[in-house]
Design a protein around this motif. Structure first.
Motif, PDB file in Angstrom:
ATOM      1  N   PRO A 269      -0.915  -1.281  -1.396  1.00 42.80           N
ATOM      2  CA  PRO A 269      -1.076  -0.858  -0.026  1.00 42.80           C
ATOM      3  C   PRO A 269       0.100  -0.052   0.565  1.00 42.80           C
ATOM      4  O   PRO A 269       1.150  -0.552   0.531  1.00 42.80           O
ATOM      5  N   ILE A 270      -0.367   0.652   1.648  1.00 45.80           N
ATOM      6  CA  ILE A 270       0.816   1.598   2.359  1.00 45.80           C
ATOM      7  C   ILE A 270       1.053   1.084   3.657  1.00 45.80           C
ATOM      8  O   ILE A 270       2.103   0.846   4.097  1.00 45.80           O
TER       9      ILE A 270
ATOM     10  N   LEU B 210      -4.380   2.159   4.804  1.00 44.89           N
ATOM     11  CA  LEU B 210      -4.032   3.002   3.829  1.00 44.89           C
ATOM     12  C   LEU B 210      -3.819   2.779   2.741  1.00 44.89           C
ATOM     13  O   LEU B 210      -2.619   1.712   2.761  1.00 44.89           O
ATOM     14  N   TYR B 211      -4.064   3.049   1.414  1.00 40.60           N
ATOM     15  CA  TYR B 211      -3.895   2.499   0.281  1.00 40.60           C
ATOM     16  C   TYR B 211      -3.717   3.863  -0.777  1.00 40.60           C
ATOM     17  O   TYR B 211      -4.298   4.796  -0.766  1.00 40.60           O
ATOM     18  N   ALA B 212      -2.876   3.629  -1.971  1.00 40.10           N
ATOM     19  CA  ALA B 212      -2.666   4.431  -2.909  1.00 40.10           C
ATOM     20  C   ALA B 212      -3.256   3.715  -4.549  1.00 40.10           C
ATOM     21  O   ALA B 212      -3.001   2.652  -4.389  1.00 40.10           O
ATOM     22  N   PRO B 213      -3.248   4.480  -5.298  1.00 37.96           N
ATOM     23  CA  PRO B 213      -3.759   3.568  -6.697  1.00 37.96           C
ATOM     24  C   PRO B 213      -2.619   2.912  -7.129  1.00 37.96           C
ATOM     25  O   PRO B 213      -1.314   3.550  -6.887  1.00 37.96           O
ATOM     26  N   LYS B 214      -2.719   2.014  -7.893  1.00 42.04           N
ATOM     27  CA  LYS B 214      -1.536   1.095  -8.321  1.00 42.04           C
ATOM     28  C   LYS B 214      -0.915   2.072  -9.342  1.00 42.04           C
ATOM     29  O   LYS B 214      -1.315   2.890 -10.103  1.00 42.04           O
ATOM     30  N   GLY B 215       0.518   1.896  -9.330  1.00 41.11           N
ATOM     31  CA  GLY B 215       1.221   2.822  -9.974  1.00 41.11           C
ATOM     32  C   GLY B 215       1.944   3.957  -9.391  1.00 41.11           C
ATOM     33  O   GLY B 215       2.769   4.775  -9.939  1.00 41.11           O
ATOM     34  N   THR B 216       1.342   4.569  -8.133  1.00 41.67           N
ATOM     35  CA  THR B 216       1.969   5.613  -7.587  1.00 41.67           C
ATOM     36  C   THR B 216       3.592   5.353  -6.945  1.00 41.67           C
ATOM     37  O   THR B 216       4.055   4.128  -6.891  1.00 41.67           O
ATOM     38  N   PRO B 217       4.577   6.189  -7.541  1.00 41.12           N
ATOM     39  CA  PRO B 217       5.736   5.947  -7.235  1.00 41.12           C
ATOM     40  C   PRO B 217       6.285   5.670  -5.918  1.00 41.12           C
ATOM     41  O   PRO B 217       5.776   5.779  -4.949  1.00 41.12           O
ATOM     42  N   GLU B 218       7.202   4.628  -6.120  1.00 39.16           N
ATOM     43  CA  GLU B 218       7.619   3.857  -4.734  1.00 39.16           C
ATOM     44  C   GLU B 218       8.178   4.900  -3.851  1.00 39.16           C
ATOM     45  O   GLU B 218       7.863   4.532  -2.448  1.00 39.16           O
ATOM     46  N   PRO B 219       9.140   5.985  -4.051  1.00 39.44           N
ATOM     47  CA  PRO B 219       9.600   6.982  -3.083  1.00 39.44           C
ATOM     48  C   PRO B 219       8.210   7.527  -2.136  1.00 39.44           C
ATOM     49  O   PRO B 219       8.481   7.770  -1.084  1.00 39.44           O
ATOM     50  N   ILE B 220       6.923   7.658  -2.946  1.00 36.71           N
ATOM     51  CA  ILE B 220       5.792   8.251  -2.190  1.00 36.71           C
ATOM     52  C   ILE B 220       5.266   7.261  -1.242  1.00 36.71           C
ATOM     53  O   ILE B 220       4.928   7.580  -0.164  1.00 36.71           O
TER      54      ILE B 220
ATOM     55  N   SER C 190       3.913  -1.731   4.428  1.00 34.96           N
ATOM     56  CA  SER C 190       3.363  -2.131   3.221  1.00 34.96           C
ATOM     57  C   SER C 190       3.528  -3.837   2.820  1.00 34.96           C
ATOM     58  O   SER C 190       2.542  -4.471   2.527  1.00 34.96           O
ATOM     59  N   ALA C 191       4.594  -4.400   2.731  1.00 32.02           N
ATOM     60  CA  ALA C 191       4.718  -5.855   2.657  1.00 32.02           C
ATOM     61  C   ALA C 191       3.682  -6.724   3.525  1.00 32.02           C
ATOM     62  O   ALA C 191       3.101  -7.448   2.957  1.00 32.02           O
TER      63      ALA C 191
ATOM     64  N   SER D  58       0.260  -8.850   2.569  1.00 34.48           N
ATOM     65  CA  SER D  58       0.191 -10.191   2.874  1.00 34.48           C
ATOM     66  C   SER D  58      -0.970 -10.389   3.858  1.00 34.48           C
ATOM     67  O   SER D  58      -1.912 -11.268   3.676  1.00 34.48           O
ATOM     68  N   TYR D  59      -1.240  -9.662   4.558  1.00 31.48           N
ATOM     69  CA  TYR D  59      -2.350  -9.422   5.761  1.00 31.48           C
ATOM     70  C   TYR D  59      -3.707  -9.700   4.846  1.00 31.48           C
ATOM     71  O   TYR D  59      -4.435 -10.241   5.113  1.00 31.48           O
ATOM     72  N   ALA D  60      -3.604  -8.336   4.119  1.00 32.14           N
ATOM     73  CA  ALA D  60      -4.946  -8.120   3.304  1.00 32.14           C
ATOM     74  C   ALA D  60      -5.492  -9.409   2.380  1.00 32.14           C
ATOM     75  O   ALA D  60      -6.394  -9.708   2.294  1.00 32.14           O
ATOM     76  N   GLN D  61      -4.216 -10.071   1.863  1.00 31.71           N
ATOM     77  CA  GLN D  61      -4.625 -11.319   0.959  1.00 31.71           C
ATOM     78  C   GLN D  61      -5.157 -12.363   1.823  1.00 31.71           C
ATOM     79  O   GLN D  61      -6.081 -13.118   1.658  1.00 31.71           O
TER      80      GLN D  61
END
Length: 327
Positions: A120-121, A257-267, A300-301, A305-308
């Motif tokens: 999650p972004i 907004l989401y990215a595929p799992k494994g997307t680099p943390e800086p991005i 993100s963080a 939690s919200y999505a869960q």
């Protein structure tokens, strides 16, 4: 080892270093256009919201955000496509409450896991729904509508802006609580739903509040109650469904907004930061309001939690109402 072979062996680490890809950093990203998958049709509210936010992000990122509409199968096609994309920051997903929180608890099987397959972004926007009826229907309150539905058993239908959406969920919960046999009609988005609602092809529907207000001002529909936990500042005279006696009918929506799992943390961090900036822009806020949604940025963080919590909230509602989607 010969002198020639020794020299080649000595050069191999240097060659490897020169030909390897540079590390991904927030400073080097993005170097090309970004694809934003929207699991819905072109022209719908999610599509317009994605394009508005994407255009604002282009100014911050220096690259075009290309909206990729992948409608169908309750959002499965688009979300699954995003889950399978390379985790390089060049394919993102605009997920909905429906695809990321409702689908996991209303379908027996789905081809993705919203928590396991995505990073999650940020949450982007949120909105409430309102119970609306055609202006020609002789009802002025929720109680009037319930009386009408009971007097017209076998003749009524309600519409939603998508199978398995918060709109359908609210309609089903209301029908069950009211003892109505109204049949569900699933539309592909809000536009065809409100068209048939205005025309009287369906007798009620749960529609995005601001969209319904425009129709109400034009005398085409009548608004009865909102689905949020409290009255809305945009419509303070409208009671909540709980105030009308239907406390189970609480349905809100959001986009994230989401990215595929494994997307680099800086991005991920760069995108989170830029989204937070653009959603503070008054011009973008005004345009989003015109689409019936309001900016609701959380990072993100907090978004994770919200999505869960949203999944668990809808799971509890499913357990209480017995509602399940078509599998």
């Amino acid at each position: 080892m010969s002198r020639t072979k020794f020299r080649i062996a000595a050069l191999l680490p240097v060659i490897a270093m020169l030909t390897s890809s540079p590390p991904v950093t927030a400073e080097t990203y993005p170097a090309r256009p970004i694809s934003l998958i929207v699991p819905g049709p072109a022209g719908g509210t999610p599509d317009v919201v994605a394009r508005l936010i994407g255009e604002s992000l282009r100014g911050r990122l220096g690259q075009q955000i290309v909206v990729d509409n992948r409608a169908g199968a309750n959002g499965f096609i688009g979300v699954q496509g995003a889950a399978r994309a390379q985790p390089d920051g060049y394919t993102l997903l605009m997920g909905f409450a429906q695809t990321m929180a409702l689908n996991p608890v209303t379908f027996k099987r789905i081809p993705y896991d919203p928590l396991r397959d995505f990073a999650p972004i940020a949450r982007l926007v949120e909105f409430e729904l309102v119970l609306a009826v055609p202006a020609a229907l002789p009802v002025k309150s929720v109680a009037d509508l319930v009386k009408w539905l009971k007097a017209n058993k076998g003749k009524a239908a309600f519409g939603s802006f998508g199978a398995g959406s918060p709109s359908q969920f609210a309609g089903e919960m209301f029908a069950r609580s009211a003892g109505s046999d109204a049949q569900h009609v699933a539309y592909k988005g809000s536009a065809p739903l409100v068209t048939d609602l205005v025309g009287g092809q369906v007798q009620y529907g749960f529609v995005v509040l601001q969209v319904a207000q425009q129709l109400a001002r034009a005398g085409k529909v009548r608004l009865l109650a909102v689905t949020g936990s409290k009255r809305q500042a945009a419509a303070p005279d409208l009671p909540t469904m709980a105030e009308a006696g239907y406390g189970d009918v609480v349905a809100t929506g959001w986009y994230g907004l989401y990215a595929p799992k494994g997307t680099p943390e800086p991005i991920l961090k760069r995108l989170e930061q830029e989204v937070g900036v653009v959603l503070q822009n008054p011009d973008l806020q005004h345009k989003l309001s015109g689409q019936g949604v309001r900016p609701a940025f959380i990072g993100s963080a907090a978004f994770q939690s919200y999505a869960q919590s949203e999944i668990e909230r809808w799971r509890a509602i499913v357990a209480k109402t017995g509602f399940t989607a078509q599998d």
